[in-house]
Design an enzyme around this catalytic site. Structure first.
Site, PDB file in Angstrom:
ATOM      1  N   ASP A  23      -1.448  -1.096   6.355  1.00  0.00           N
ATOM      2  CA  ASP A  23      -1.602  -0.607   7.723  1.00  0.00           C
ATOM      3  C   ASP A  23      -2.479  -1.510   8.569  1.00  0.00           C
ATOM      4  O   ASP A  23      -2.637  -1.275   9.759  1.00  0.00           O
ATOM      5  CB  ASP A  23      -2.140   0.829   7.746  1.00  0.00           C
ATOM      6  CG  ASP A  23      -3.514   0.945   7.080  1.00  0.00           C
ATOM      7  OD1 ASP A  23      -4.154  -0.096   6.874  1.00  0.00           O
ATOM      8  OD2 ASP A  23      -3.927   2.065   6.782  1.00  0.00           O
ATOM      9  N   ASP A  62       0.879  -1.157   0.000  1.00  0.00           N
ATOM     10  CA  ASP A  62       0.000   0.000   0.000  1.00  0.00           C
ATOM     11  C   ASP A  62       0.927   1.220   0.000  1.00  0.00           C
ATOM     12  O   ASP A  62       2.063   1.135   0.471  1.00  0.00           O
ATOM     13  CB  ASP A  62      -0.871  -0.024   1.253  1.00  0.00           C
ATOM     14  CG  ASP A  62      -1.742   1.215   1.370  1.00  0.00           C
ATOM     15  OD1 ASP A  62      -2.358   1.590   0.361  1.00  0.00           O
ATOM     16  OD2 ASP A  62      -1.788   1.799   2.465  1.00  0.00           O
ATOM     17  N   ASP A  72      -6.677  -1.923   4.749  1.00  0.00           N
ATOM     18  CA  ASP A  72      -6.299  -2.972   3.798  1.00  0.00           C
ATOM     19  C   ASP A  72      -6.614  -4.372   4.312  1.00  0.00           C
ATOM     20  O   ASP A  72      -6.027  -5.350   3.837  1.00  0.00           O
ATOM     21  CB  ASP A  72      -4.805  -2.860   3.487  1.00  0.00           C
ATOM     22  CG  ASP A  72      -4.444  -1.512   2.893  1.00  0.00           C
ATOM     23  OD1 ASP A  72      -5.070  -1.131   1.890  1.00  0.00           O
ATOM     24  OD2 ASP A  72      -3.568  -0.840   3.438  1.00  0.00           O
TER      25      ASP A  72
END
Length: 642
Positions: A533, A339, A537
């Site tokens: 995190d 991410d 996600d």
């Protein structure tokens, strides 16, 4: 002696007593006081044998009664009792004596490794200094401290519970949680996590979580329960031992019975060469040697211990692995998906430009955006509120609606305000103004009219570029970045960091779809890891082979969602975790192959009457001890700590 446990000291005295009795009996035999054979000699040798071997015989009988026949106690009991039956009294005592010496060394080595991990994880304080209503300080158990109470942490003490600093400023040593030596400064209003060491000033902390939900409790629970999720290697050894031991017992029985029957049925003149000059006692002795060699304890103990050590070593570096299966999978990772926000970038957004459209001013555009985003904790929302100089009154905001992957709609001062990305503008059939600046573009509309856009920038983390390069050097074939940000921003970040592939303007469902494609493209034994995190996600973290939570210091959601938790926000720790996992697997494979090669080699020698009981004891106890010592190397991770 001081470093031994009570049980180990007791075993050491038994070994010394049995050895002394054995020397005495051997001396009497050498002086011809005792005959070489006979019931008196057997009784004399039985004394040291009983001292050193009674517990092995008891465990063997107890396990047989409970249906657990094939274990090392059964094998050693059968081998030594058989040696007594063939008149090899001294050999039976020697074998049992050295077996127990080896067991003592094994127990000591395993205990030391577990103590090292226990000392490493000894981060939960035993007491908390509770401040009572009259101002007096009382030492209590942290479990008895309620949320909202105030605790006092003196210099040199560990923070007992998660809380917020009310008074005082200090530096906290977070090494036990993050593996980092750089202290973290705290002041009134800052979060203070349990397990950290207060280095300087006196702190008054208001407790925000009960003991069982504190950061240190979650970490300890995570590490202690890691052994429940076994690796492929551990499961293999468990299945192997289940079938291996009965097979070698049958093989030992065949090694004795077949030649013995052949000796009885075939005339001496027609016997093959390998039977010539032998008797049933000789073949029984070979079978007993075969049994001693076959004990699988070197594998059964050393392989789980290696993974346990690897998990403990990783935790020294601030890397928490939830099971040996994840540690093993990490070593086979060939694709790492990131991410962007908060993982590769700092996640601390800053407003760098405001471009209003007539008749709106820059201040109005920023104020409308900040008010509409007032209830959100998203980093972009926080940056908008930080940049707005006008006092924000929540009472001016109503009817807030968050549209996933698009933005926020609300009524501000009675006006319909929308704040979001270009997809939100398309949804409202508005044309968004282009912007030549690189960054996240936040568009604002007021009562259906385009009011302007705000440029927000998020800088890469200091070690992000080095982390990507380190992963590639470690053998990762592909690095991928997924983000909901604009294509221009994603392209710039990917180019700056050296990421192989990026996908921008993604909704949460799009991330899952792209992850599915990456999983389909991987090789048969390759693994895909996702780094995020652990909150936004979660769908992707739960879908990939290995979910890694970044920046998880104090984040419950990250600890719950991920398979591996990095207790700081450094992407460089991913490569460190991979190196630790690969070292652990190397040691596991070394132990497996070393044990199997030595055991099968000595077994073959024993079949041909070349190996004696001494070689058999080494193939069992010696190999186990060497494998255990090798397994303890998994705890040595100083070379990986930076």
């Amino acid at each position: 002696m001081q470093n031994l446990t009570k049980k180990q000291r007791k075993m050491l005295w038994r070994i010394l007593a049995a050895a002394a009795l054995l020397v005495l009996v051997k001396l009497l035999s050498a002086l011809a006081v005792l005959p070489e054979r006979g019931w008196l000699t057997a009784a004399c040798y039985l004394a040291p044998y009983a001292v050193i071997g009674w517990d092995v015989l008891y465990k063997a009988v107890r396990n047989i009664r409970n249906g657990q026949v094939f274990d090392e106690n059964f094998l050693m009991a059968l081998a030594t009792v058989g040696a007594f039956g063939t008149g090899e009294y001294a050999e039976a005592v020697f074998v049992m004596l050295f077996y127990q010496v080896g067991e003592l060394f094994q127990d000591y080595a395993v205990g030391k490794s577990r103590q090292s991990i226990a000392a490493l994880m000894d981060i939960r304080p035993d007491v908390a200094n509770l401040e009572r209503e009259d101002g007096e300080i009382e030492e209590v158990d942290p479990e008895d401290v309620a949320v909202g109470a105030v605790v006092v942490v003196k210099p040199g003490e560990r923070v007992p519970l998660d809380g917020m600093v009310l008074e005082g400023s200090s530096s906290l040593d977070t090494a036990a949680l993050t593996g980092e030596s750089v202290p973290r400064d705290v002041a009134p209003g800052d979060l203070c996590l349990s397990g950290c060491v207060n280095q300087s000033g006196l702190l008054r902390i208001k407790v925000t979580r009960p003991c069982e939900e504190s950061t240190v409790s979650k970490i300890l629970d995570l590490v202690e329960n890691a052994s429940e999720k076994k690796s492929t290697s551990e499961n293999f050894i468990t299945r192997f031992a289940k079938y291996y031991t009965p097979c070698v017992v049958v093989a030992a029985a065949a090694l004795f019975l077949i030649p013995t029957l052949a000796l009885a049925l075939i005339p001496a003149a027609g016997q093959p060469a390998f039977l010539a000059g032998t008797g049933w006692a000789n073949w029984l002795h070979r079978a007993l040697i075969f049994l001693v060699i076959s004990c699988p304890c070197a594998l059964v103990i050393s392989v789980p211990l290696s993974f346990f050590g690897g998990i403990g070593g990783a935790s020294k570096c601030g890397i928490l692995v939830k099971g040996s299966n994840y540690l093993e999978a990490l070593a086979r990772t060939e694709t790492v998906v990131f991410d962007k926000t908060g993982t590769l970038t700092k996640g601390t957004f800053t407003v760098t430009a405001v471009h209003p459209e007539e008749p709106f001013t820059a201040g109005q555009v920023l104020e409308y955006a900040a008010l509409a985003e007032h209830w959100s904790d998203h980093p972009i929302s926080l940056s908008l509120r930080a940049a707005c100089k006008t006092p924000l009154d929540a009472a001016r905001v109503a009817d807030v609606e968050e549209i996933a992957g698009h933005g926020v709609c609300a009524r501000v001062d009675g006006k319909a305000v929308s704040v979001g990305n270009s997809r939100l503008m398309e949804r409202q059939h508005l044309s968004a103004a282009p912007c030549e600046l690189t960054g996240t573009i936040v568009h604002v509309t007021v009562d259906g009219a385009y009011a302007g856009h705000i440029v927000i920038s998020d800088l890469p983390k200091e070690d992000a570029r080095a982390a990507i390069a380190d992963l590639k050097a470690s053998g990762v074939k592909k690095t991928v970045m997924l983000t909901g940000d604009t294509d221009a921003v994603a392209k710039a970040v990917a180019a700056d960091l050296g990421v192989d592939e990026y996908h921008a303007e993604l909704l949460p469902a799009d991330k899952v779809d792209l992850t599915e494609k990456l999983l389909a493209e991987k090789s048969r034994n390759g693994k895909v890891a996702f780094v995020g995190d652990g909150i936004n996600d979660a769908p992707v973290l739960s879908r990939v082979d290995i979910g890694i939570a970044m920046g998880a210091l104090g984040s419950d959601a990250a600890i719950e969602a991920a398979d591996i938790v990095l207790m700081d926000d450094k992407p460089s720790k991913i490569a460190t975790a991979m190196r630790i996992s690969r070292k652990t697997l190397r040691i596991v494979n070394q132990n497996i192959w070393f044990a199997l090669i030595v055991k099968f080699g000595v077994m073959i020698l024993g079949v041909f009457n070349i190996a004696t009981m001494w070689e058999a004891v080494f193939a069992d106890v010696g190999v186990a001890f060497i494998a255990i010592l090798n397994a303890t190397r998994c705890l040595q991770v100083d070379e990986f700590r930076k």
